[in-house]
Design an enzyme around this catalytic site. Sequence first.
Site, mmCIF file in Angstrom:
data_model
loop_
_atom_site.group_PDB
_atom_site.id
_atom_site.type_symbol
_atom_site.label_atom_id
_atom_site.label_comp_id
_atom_site.label_asym_id
_atom_site.label_seq_id
_atom_site.Cartn_x
_atom_site.Cartn_y
_atom_site.Cartn_z
ATOM 1 N N GLU A 1 31.808 52.844 12.335
ATOM 2 C CA GLU A 1 31.355 52.852 13.733
ATOM 3 C C GLU A 1 30.993 51.423 14.059
ATOM 4 O OE1 GLU A 1 29.535 52.271 16.734
ATOM 5 O OE2 GLU A 1 27.769 53.227 15.850
ATOM 6 N N CYS B 1 24.927 50.342 20.351
ATOM 7 C CA CYS B 1 26.391 50.241 20.301
ATOM 8 C C CYS B 1 27.036 51.004 21.454
ATOM 9 C CB CYS B 1 26.916 50.747 18.965
ATOM 10 S SG CYS B 1 26.316 52.373 18.480
#
Length: 462
Positions: A234, A268
């Site tokens: 990720e 993020c």
Amino acid sequence: MEEQLEGLKTINPATGELIQHYTFMTDKQAEDSVKNCHEAFLKWKTTPIEERAKIIKAIGQSLQKHKDELVQTMTQEMGKLLKQSKQEVDLCTSICDYTAENGPKELADDERELPNGGKGVITYSPIGVIYGIQPWNFPAYQVVRYSIANLMAGNGVLLKHAENVTGSGKLLEKIYTEAGLPKNLFTVLLINHKQSDDIIKNKLVRGVTLTGSPEAGKVIGKKAGAQLKKTVLELGSNDAYIVLDDANIDKAVKHCVNGRVYNNGETCVAAKRFIVVDKVYDEFKEAFVKRMKGVTHGDPTDENSKIGPMAREDLRDDLHKQVTESVKKGAKVLCGGELPEGKGFYYPATVLENVEPGQPAYDDELFGPVASLIHAKDAEDAMRIANDSRFGLGGGIFSENTEKAFDLAKNHFDTGMVFINSFGLAQPNMPFGGVKDSGYGREHGGFGIKEFVNAKAVMQLS
């Protein structure tokens, strides 16, 4: 640099002062930790799944028991607001609760009839020790996200946490153990990069998961791939939030500002690029800038602060370089954009206009409270700009025609997640992950439980 090789340091970003120093493990201690985790896994994998679920549930309760201590530690180590640290712990508990309730169903055997009339069973077997390399921005959630799913699946878990949140990692280890998790099944590794490489090479480690930058993802993916070990990556993003001409502007501004500055802008899946169609651009800009100007930075333990400091001084310096480079290439600062004086690694809520390709504000991820405002002609142009990115983690669409918004999200948005008329973080029952340079693999929603299992086919042919 020599001092860093001796151990790990945590520094309070609100003051710049040292919190604690941790000594690195020796190579033998690190190797023994892998071996001990594997030995614990051999027993854990045979533990009935219902018993595993009870311990996962207990970890959630243990998180609440230690909530105040964990909240204080996270805020001190990385600078998030106290209330957001509390929200993070509650999210972690909800992940434990969801996993404990749904894990047994997700991992249940799948029986199938074979074409020739025989019997087939697909069983989801744990594979062993999973090594997680995790970032600092959500010191508890990032760890819970991968570890709880893998523990539920029957795997063992190792953690290399970011240096500046080492205390949070060690506290989580204590919380897991107090909840009844078998000794050595979840272990925090205090190691350097070379030792980390050795962990990846260790034959007893069967999978690697990383949350970090695309550059780190390429490095770790290559090292794990060389050992034929599966990875889940990720890797962040520069998520686009599209505001269409039929959007509720007040709602859009509120969620977009929150989406940009939540967690001090260090998320993020944060809203980062704001793509607004011509018809409502000026109205949105005026309200958006006004609201961003009201986002004051200050001591994260002060309830009046809207954002705290950035987690590290080098991260603040990098962000400011991205802003100044974007301005040099034509971007215009509508608010913020100047380094404040005084102690702490603070950066003001900032809005950039005239953002175009070739500028860091358009091309890259700005991991801090800086918003990129981009003018689009219409919905089609806005979607083109949104997808004109090497990233693909999340995004958003604001439109009062929700049917149209869902259609755009499902059929045209090239990301792993899309929010409609809202900004959100992880949901325990929905998959989390991205495409393109945002990585691969999924967590949450039952998907994470099956990332590191052996989908084993057992067949009896007639």
